[in-house]
Design a protein around this motif. Structure first.
Motif, short mmCIF file in Angstrom:
data_model
loop_
_atom_site.label_atom_id
_atom_site.label_comp_id
_atom_site.label_asym_id
_atom_site.label_seq_id
_atom_site.Cartn_x
_atom_site.Cartn_y
_atom_site.Cartn_z
N PRO A 56 72.61 28.60 107.94
CA PRO A 56 71.76 27.83 107.02
C PRO A 56 71.44 26.44 107.55
O PRO A 56 70.45 25.83 107.12
N GLU A 57 72.25 25.94 108.50
CA GLU A 57 72.00 24.57 109.00
C GLU A 57 70.68 24.45 109.73
O GLU A 57 70.19 23.35 109.99
N PHE A 58 70.06 25.61 110.09
CA PHE A 58 68.79 25.54 110.82
C PHE A 58 67.59 25.69 109.90
O PHE A 58 66.46 25.83 110.36
N ALA A 59 67.82 25.69 108.57
CA ALA A 59 66.74 25.98 107.63
C ALA A 59 65.58 25.00 107.72
O ALA A 59 64.44 25.36 107.44
N ASP A 60 65.84 23.76 108.12
CA ASP A 60 64.76 22.77 108.15
C ASP A 60 63.87 22.92 109.38
O ASP A 60 62.64 22.92 109.26
N THR A 61 64.50 23.03 110.56
CA THR A 61 63.69 22.98 111.78
C THR A 61 63.69 24.29 112.56
O THR A 61 62.86 24.50 113.44
N GLY A 62 64.64 25.17 112.26
CA GLY A 62 64.82 26.34 113.13
C GLY A 62 65.56 25.92 114.38
O GLY A 62 65.90 24.74 114.56
N ILE A 63 65.87 26.90 115.25
CA ILE A 63 66.56 26.56 116.51
C ILE A 63 65.52 26.06 117.50
O ILE A 63 64.66 26.81 117.94
N THR A 64 65.60 24.78 117.82
CA THR A 64 64.61 24.20 118.73
C THR A 64 65.19 24.09 120.13
O THR A 64 66.36 24.37 120.36
N GLY A 65 64.37 23.66 121.06
CA GLY A 65 64.84 23.46 122.43
C GLY A 65 64.52 24.63 123.33
O GLY A 65 64.61 24.54 124.54
N GLY A 66 64.14 25.76 122.72
CA GLY A 66 63.64 26.87 123.54
C GLY A 66 64.67 27.64 124.34
O GLY A 66 64.33 28.26 125.33
N SER A 67 65.94 27.61 123.96
CA SER A 67 66.86 28.48 124.67
C SER A 67 67.81 29.17 123.70
O SER A 67 68.04 28.69 122.61
N ALA A 68 68.32 30.30 124.13
CA ALA A 68 69.19 31.09 123.27
C ALA A 68 70.01 32.03 124.13
O ALA A 68 69.80 32.11 125.35
N VAL A 69 70.95 32.70 123.53
CA VAL A 69 71.68 33.72 124.29
C VAL A 69 71.57 35.06 123.56
O VAL A 69 71.47 35.11 122.34
N ILE A 70 71.55 36.15 124.34
CA ILE A 70 71.60 37.48 123.76
C ILE A 70 73.01 38.00 123.97
O ILE A 70 73.50 38.07 125.10
N ALA B 270 55.26 27.95 124.19
CA ALA B 270 54.79 28.74 123.05
C ALA B 270 55.93 29.56 122.48
O ALA B 270 56.10 29.65 121.25
N GLY B 271 56.74 30.15 123.38
CA GLY B 271 57.86 30.96 122.95
C GLY B 271 58.86 30.13 122.17
O GLY B 271 59.40 30.56 121.15
N GLY B 272 59.11 28.90 122.64
CA GLY B 272 60.05 28.00 121.97
C GLY B 272 59.60 27.72 120.54
O GLY B 272 60.40 27.73 119.61
N ARG B 273 58.27 27.49 120.38
CA ARG B 273 57.74 27.20 119.04
C ARG B 273 57.90 28.41 118.13
O ARG B 273 58.35 28.31 116.99
N LYS B 274 57.56 29.61 118.68
CA LYS B 274 57.66 30.82 117.88
C LYS B 274 59.11 31.08 117.48
O LYS B 274 59.41 31.51 116.37
N PHE B 275 60.01 30.82 118.41
CA PHE B 275 61.42 31.06 118.16
C PHE B 275 61.94 30.12 117.07
O PHE B 275 62.69 30.53 116.18
N ALA B 276 61.51 28.86 117.14
CA ALA B 276 61.91 27.89 116.12
C ALA B 276 61.41 28.33 114.75
O ALA B 276 62.14 28.30 113.75
N GLU B 277 60.16 28.78 114.72
CA GLU B 277 59.54 29.26 113.48
C GLU B 277 60.32 30.44 112.89
O GLU B 277 60.66 30.46 111.71
N LEU B 278 60.64 31.38 113.79
CA LEU B 278 61.36 32.59 113.38
C LEU B 278 62.73 32.24 112.82
O LEU B 278 63.12 32.71 111.74
N THR B 279 63.46 31.39 113.54
CA THR B 279 64.82 31.06 113.09
C THR B 279 64.77 30.24 111.81
O THR B 279 65.64 30.37 110.94
N LYS B 280 63.72 29.41 111.65
CA LYS B 280 63.60 28.61 110.45
C LYS B 280 63.42 29.52 109.23
O LYS B 280 64.05 29.33 108.19
N ASN B 281 62.58 30.55 109.40
CA ASN B 281 62.33 31.47 108.29
C ASN B 281 63.57 32.25 107.88
O ASN B 281 63.73 32.61 106.73
#
Lengths: 467, 304
Positions: free
Chosen positions: A237-251, A202-213
């Motif tokens: 801007p390269e993530f405008a279509d799908t957002g960052i997918t895959g469910g991982s990131a760094v802070i 669920a978090g991965g989907r929300k994160f993709a949505e957020l980054t896409k926006n």
């Protein structure tokens, strides 16, 4: 005689069982004796939830347990105390700083979206925030210069800057609970550390949505820890279509290895549903506790040996029998402690010493009575029997009053007092048993079984008038 | 030889009254100085206490004893000017200060390690108590005391009579109060603080003292049933005499380990043992000399 023999057998069995228990289940020592850190954590109600129910308490306890597990302490104990406190015991930990930081932090992590139309305002506010943070840091580090007013002032402006920044973001419901894992990681470029995080589905989907926006808009993701912005990355801007997918990131954001691992531990442990505070910290170094206790225990043992000698010299044969009964008493009591699961702390030892005093007292009462009866001209056997019989009401009443006091202390007292009440109560109960069975049985057996003893009442009382 | 406790009863009462008043006085003076009847430790008022010992296993670490001045400087520079600093046995440092949070404490420990010398982690002692915790500890302790007093009154009224119970509690209060008075004096003179262990000591004294009183009352009760025609003074005198050896022996045997702990034991238990020694002696005294004579006085009053 028959009855006495079976009682002796029973006592022997009990003693053997007690020794067996003590060998198998060694006594638990409290942290004040063996060293370690004990933290009391208070849960604070929030404006929305003004009272803590048992479910809330257990929820917090679970989160704290998770956090402690990630600290890697051997055999930690986490227990709830009363309605809104949690006691954490960390054996062997003498540097509880990390534990305190990790346990006390609420670490409510949230990924928020920067609102539209704040593109110009945000960099200004963010700069103010960072500058204030840096200034405060600096102010705290200047040695020799103490300026509490300045620090208070800075803290106030920091709080203002925080709110100003937080106002520019809106929640999208992506919070710490959506995280699966978090771990510290060295930065690829140069010095410094970052925290790598992994979302659940669920978090991965929300994160993709957020980054896409946000992709390509110049607006940032706000990574908030406890409502403070710790990092504000933008999305290319390269993530405008799908957002960052895959469910991982760094802070990223100015982490050292310590702060990165602290944050990772806090995130992994999950967010606490309530703010908490470490309200008490008792830490004792291992050797300090042991040294102090060893000396006290040796002193106490020396004192007890004197007591045994005194009993033998003053009360003669019965005194020696009482010494035997006291030895049995000690073994049985310690075994009971171990069975009930008493953790022996300083107050607990105090309770034990007092109960030994009461066990001695029971014997003294009986022997004084026996002597009185002997002086009154009764036979040895009758004197012994009536000594026990008549001392009984004293022993009963004095012990019951002590037990009543123990009961009150156990139900109402705090941890320290509870430990005392429990050891004393167990001690008093066992002492009634040993004084009335052990001493009595062995004494009657000696009087009845060894004819020579019966002809020598002076073994019981000196200077008897010749009958 | 028979000893008459009743004959000297005015003397016993005066001694107790004087010590009692002395205790009140000490507590009042203490109150004007520390704002509390006894000098409270951080257990009751909140605060942080650090005890650190230099690690003498490290070469060059213990060449010089710890200087109070140096420590004072460090502490003042951190804005903790009104802390209490104490150096014990040259190499152990004890700092008592306001309640520090974990960051402040780390800072303090770091500064001390850097400027004074390396402190061993095995010999550290940290006590940090929030202000509310101390209050709770105190309230729950006092509540437990009151309930146990009440429970003892009910049981003794049931097993003996109501007046026995009241005087037993009076004797108990006498022992606890004067022990506290002695510690008020120690706080004024020697800066001895009372901590949560002191509270436990008071509870222990109650247990012991009521035990002592009950034994004597038991004897008096027995004498009354056996010789109902004898005057109460004689009955009480007999009871005290019959219990005298027992009381002395029991008190002595209980005191032996405590005196050993006080003289040779570790620092933590020293004052705990002292409180018990004072309380136990008072307990024996009040049972023999007060609880008995007061009961007789009351019964005489009722007969007239």
């Amino acid at each position: 005689m028959e009855k006495q023999r079976s009682l002796i057998a029973l006592i022997l069995v009990l003693v053997v069982a007690a020794i067996f228990i003590l060998v198998k289940v060694p006594l638990q020592l409290g942290l004040d004796l063996k060293g370690g850190a004990q933290l009391t954590i208070q849960i604070k109600p929030t404006e929305e939830v003004t009272s803590i129910n048992p479910d809330d308490l257990n929820a917090v306890k679970r989160v704290l347990e998770n956090r402690i597990d990630s600290l890697g302490v051997a055999e930690p104990i986490v227990q709830t105390v009363g309605g809104e406190k949690i006691l954490v015991q960390l054996p062997g930990v003498t540097d509880p700083q990390q534990a305190e930081r990790v346990l006390g932090g609420t670490a409510q992590l949230e990924f928020r979206k920067q609102i539209q139309g704040s593109e110009e305002q945000f960099p200004i506010e963010y700069q103010i925030l960072q500058r204030t943070q840096a200034e405060l840091q600096l102010q705290r580090q200047i040695p020799g210069e103490d300026n509490p007013d300045k620090i208070t002032e800075l803290k106030e402006s920091l709080a203002k800057a925080n709110t100003a920044v937080a106002d520019l973001f809106t929640s999208v419901g992506l919070v710490g609970e959506n995280l699966k894992n978090a771990r510290p990681q060295p930065l690829q470029s140069g010095n410094g550390w970052q925290v790598a995080i992994e979302f659940d589905n669920a978090g991965g989907r929300k994160f993709a949505e957020l980054t896409k926006n946000l992709a390509g808009t110049g607006r940032s993701i706000g990574i908030f820890l406890d409502d403070t912005l710790i990092s504000a990355p933008t999305v290319g801007p390269e993530f405008a279509d799908t957002g960052i997918t895959g469910g991982s990131a760094v802070i990223t954001g100015n982490f050292t290895i310590e702060t990165a691992s602290d944050l990772a531990v806090q995130i992994r442990g999950g967010a606490l549903p309530f703010p908490v505070e470490v309200v008490e910290n008792r830490t004792v170094g291992a050797t300090l506790g042991q040294d102090s206790i060893k000396r006290s225990i040796y002193a106490a043992i020396a004192g007890l040996v004197l007591v045994l000698i005194f009993m033998g010299v003053y009360y003669r044969l019965p005194g020696l029998i009482a010494d035997l009964a006291l030895a049995i008493y000690t073994i049985l009591t310690l075994a009971c402690y171990s069975l009930v699961g008493v953790t022996l702390t300083l107050p607990g030892i105090a309770g034990f010493i007092l109960s030994i005093g009461m066990a001695v007292d029971a014997n003294v009462l009986i022997f004084e009575r026996t002597r009185e009866e002997l002086r009154g001209g009764k036979t040895l056997y009758r004197s012994v029997e009536s000594g026990f019989y008549r001392a009984f009401s004293s022993i009963l009443d004095s012990n019951v009053t002590t037990l009543i006091a123990c009961g009150a202390l156990f139900w109402l007292g705090s941890g320290l007092v509870k430990g005392f009440a429990l050891t004393l109560a167990i001690g008093v109960l066992v002492s009634m048993f040993t004084a009335l069975t052990c001493s009595r049985t062995v004494m009657l057996l000696t009087v009845l079984g060894i004819p020579k003893v019966r002809q020598k009442p002076e073994l019981f009382c000196p200077n008897l008038p010749v009958a | 030889m028979k000893f008459s406790v009743m004959k000297g009863r005015n003397l016993w009462w005066s001694i107790s009254a004087a010590t009692f008043l002395g205790s009140i006085l000490a507590m009042v003076i203490s109150f004007t100085q520390f704002n509390a009847p006894l000098l409270p430790s951080i257990d009751f008022v909140g605060g942080t206490k650090l005890q650190l010992t230099l690690n003498c296993g490290v070469a060059g670490n213990c060449e010089n004893p710890i200087q109070t001045g140096v420590v004072q400087e460090i502490i003042t520079s951190l804005g903790l000017g009104n802390s209490k600093i104490q150096v014990i046995d040259d190499y152990t440092l004890s700092v008592r200060t306001q309640n520090l949070d974990v960051e402040q404490r780390t800072q303090l420990q770091g500064a001390l390690n850097e400027k004074v010398g390396q402190f061993g982690p095995e010999t550290i002692q940290i006590d940090s108590v929030g202000p509310t915790i101390g209050q709770e500890l105190f309230t729950s302790g006092v509540l437990a005391l009151i309930v146990s007093f009440f429970g003892i009154i009910v049981y003794l009224s049931f097993r003996f009579q109501f007046d026995y119970a009241i005087f037993a509690i009076l004797a108990l209060f006498h022992d606890v109060f004067i022990t506290a008075g002695v510690f008020a004096v120690l706080g004024l003179v020697g800066g001895v603080e009372v901590d949560s262990l002191f509270l436990v000591a008071l509870l222990t004294i109650i247990g012991f003292s009521v035990n002592d009183t009950v034994v004597i009352y038991d004897r008096i009760r027995e004498n009354i049933t056996q010789q109902p025609d004898k005057p109460i003074q004689t009955i009480v005198d007999d009871g005290v005499n019959q219990s005298l050896t027992r009381s002395i022996n029991t008190t002595l045997t209980t005191l032996l380990p405590l005196v050993a702990i006080f003289l040779f034991g570790g620092q933590t238990l020293k004052y705990f043992a002292l409180a018990l020694i004072i309380g136990f002696i008072l307990g024996a005294y009040s049972s023999l000399f007060l609880a008995s004579t007061l009961l007789s006085w009351w019964r005489e009053l009722q007969e007239n």
